[in-house]
Design an enzyme around this catalytic site. Structure first.
Site, short mmCIF file in Angstrom:
data_model
loop_
_atom_site.label_atom_id
_atom_site.label_comp_id
_atom_site.label_asym_id
_atom_site.label_seq_id
_atom_site.Cartn_x
_atom_site.Cartn_y
_atom_site.Cartn_z
N ASP A 188 55.51 34.82 46.72
CA ASP A 188 55.81 36.23 46.48
C ASP A 188 56.45 36.87 47.71
O ASP A 188 56.54 36.25 48.77
CB ASP A 188 54.51 36.98 46.09
N ASN B 60 40.39 40.99 44.08
CA ASN B 60 40.40 41.41 42.67
C ASN B 60 40.79 40.27 41.74
O ASN B 60 41.10 40.49 40.57
CB ASN B 60 41.33 42.61 42.47
N HIS C 35 43.45 38.25 42.06
CA HIS C 35 44.88 37.96 41.89
C HIS C 35 45.26 36.64 42.56
O HIS C 35 44.61 36.18 43.50
CB HIS C 35 45.77 39.12 42.35
N GLU D 35 48.57 40.76 39.61
CA GLU D 35 47.40 41.65 39.58
C GLU D 35 46.71 41.57 38.23
O GLU D 35 47.30 41.08 37.25
CB GLU D 35 47.86 43.09 39.85
C1 GLP Z 1 47.84 38.46 49.22
C2 GLP Z 1 48.87 37.44 48.71
C3 GLP Z 1 48.19 36.30 48.04
C4 GLP Z 1 46.94 35.97 48.81
C5 GLP Z 1 45.93 37.07 48.61
C6 GLP Z 1 44.69 36.94 49.45
O1 GLP Z 1 48.17 39.75 49.06
N1 GLP Z 1 49.93 37.94 47.92
O2 GLP Z 1 49.08 35.18 47.92
O3 GLP Z 1 46.38 34.77 48.38
O4 GLP Z 1 46.53 38.33 48.71
O5 GLP Z 1 44.94 37.32 50.75
P1 GLP Z 1 44.03 36.87 51.97
O6 GLP Z 1 44.19 35.39 52.05
O7 GLP Z 1 44.60 37.55 53.16
O8 GLP Z 1 42.67 37.28 51.64
#
Ligand code: GLP
Length: 270
Positions: free
Chosen positions: A67, A136, A138, A143
């Site tokens: 992304d 959440n 995702h 989302e």
């Molecule tokens: C982000 C990314 C995801 C990631 C998730 C968790 O916003 N778009 O690919 O896996 O949220 O983030 P983190 O690993 O910092 O908890």
């Protein structure tokens, strides 16, 4: 689904790096799907150590990001293009052309998403997709309520995601409202999926994804649809799972059956 509960975040990282290294040993031009966020950082550091010591050669791999934020230039330090350059490509000695990221600055986002899907197809598809999970539920930036068959597209970030990611920006107002993200259908096209999660903050989302119903309200529950999914958790991230005794038992009593795509350590297919 293979669920491995490991003692700590470092063990999760080493296990993830082991699996990636095994894949690349068998297929030097493997296509890796890479994630941003904090979850995969220790795994990238573990891979970088192996590259530095000469036990791992990633010079022929191709990597695709999940992304990108909309509206940040690739030079913006918090764009995922810059983040992956800093945390993944440079430490692992990759050339810029080896890492593809959706173009969050494109004048025509739909065109940029279609171009990204084409590039994935032209590369032969992803061999192993590394995933983190949002609090959440995702994956990528899919989302809650994302279509389970979605393709790469423009999405609006959830308020919780913007709040969670504000820590990477100097000021929460700077967090973009939109992103381009691989869809859940795109992610499911990968030949194998590997999710890493650490810390109690992820425990609820992990439990919902692994043991809850398949639902668009928990996008990571699509992992249940994939026959080659590995979930690597530290103790804290596993703390809300109801079947953890079973996962520990199966991990300790592996049948020694090799499954495909270079992941021979898995407990059993499916
Ligand atoms: C982000 C990314 C995801 C990631 C998730 C968790 O916003 N778009 O690919 O896996 O949220 O983030 P983190 O690993 O910092 O908890």
């Amino acid at each position: 689904m293979e669920v491995l509960i490991l003692p700590d975040a470092e063990a999760v990282a080493e296990a993830a790096a082991d699996r990636i290294a095994k894949l690349v040993a068998g297929k030097p031009d493997a296509v890796l799907g890479v994630a941003t966020g904090s979850s995969p950082l220790l795994a990238y550091a573990a891979l970088a150590r192996r590259v530095r010591t000469g036990t791992l050669n990633l010079s022929r791999i191709q990597a695709f990001a999940l992304d990108e934020y909309v509206g940040l230039s690739p030079g913006h330090p918090q764009s995922y293009a810059a983040t992956l350059r800093r945390d993944f490509a440079e430490p692992l000695g990759l050339e810029p052309h080896q890492v593809a990221v959706p173009d969050g600055n494109a004048a025509d986002p739909a065109w940029a998403c279609a171009a990204f899907e084409r590039a994935l197809r032209d590369a032969g598809g992803v061999d192993l997709q590394l995933l983190g999970i949002g609090a959440n539920g995702h994956v990528g930036f899919n989302e809650p309520t994302s279509s389970l068959t979605s393709r790469t597209r423009l999405k609006t970030l959830a308020t919780q995601t913007r709040e969670d990611n504000a820590r990477f920006f100097t000021d929460s107002q700077q967090v973009p409202f939109h992103c381009l993200t691989q869809g859940l259908g795109t992610i499911l096209d990968a030949r194998s999926l590997m999710l890493v999660a650490q810390g109690a903050g992820k425990a609820q989302a992990v439990a919902a994804a692994v043991e809850g119903p398949l639902t668009a309200m928990v996008p990571a529950s699509i992992l249940q649809l994939h026959p080659h999914t590995t979930i690597l958790l530290d103790e804290a991230a596993s703390s809300r799972l109801t079947l953890s005794a079973y996962y520990r038992h199966t991990a300790a009593n592996r049948p020694g059956v090799a499954t495909d795509v270079g992941l021979p350590d898995v407990q059993a297919a499916g």
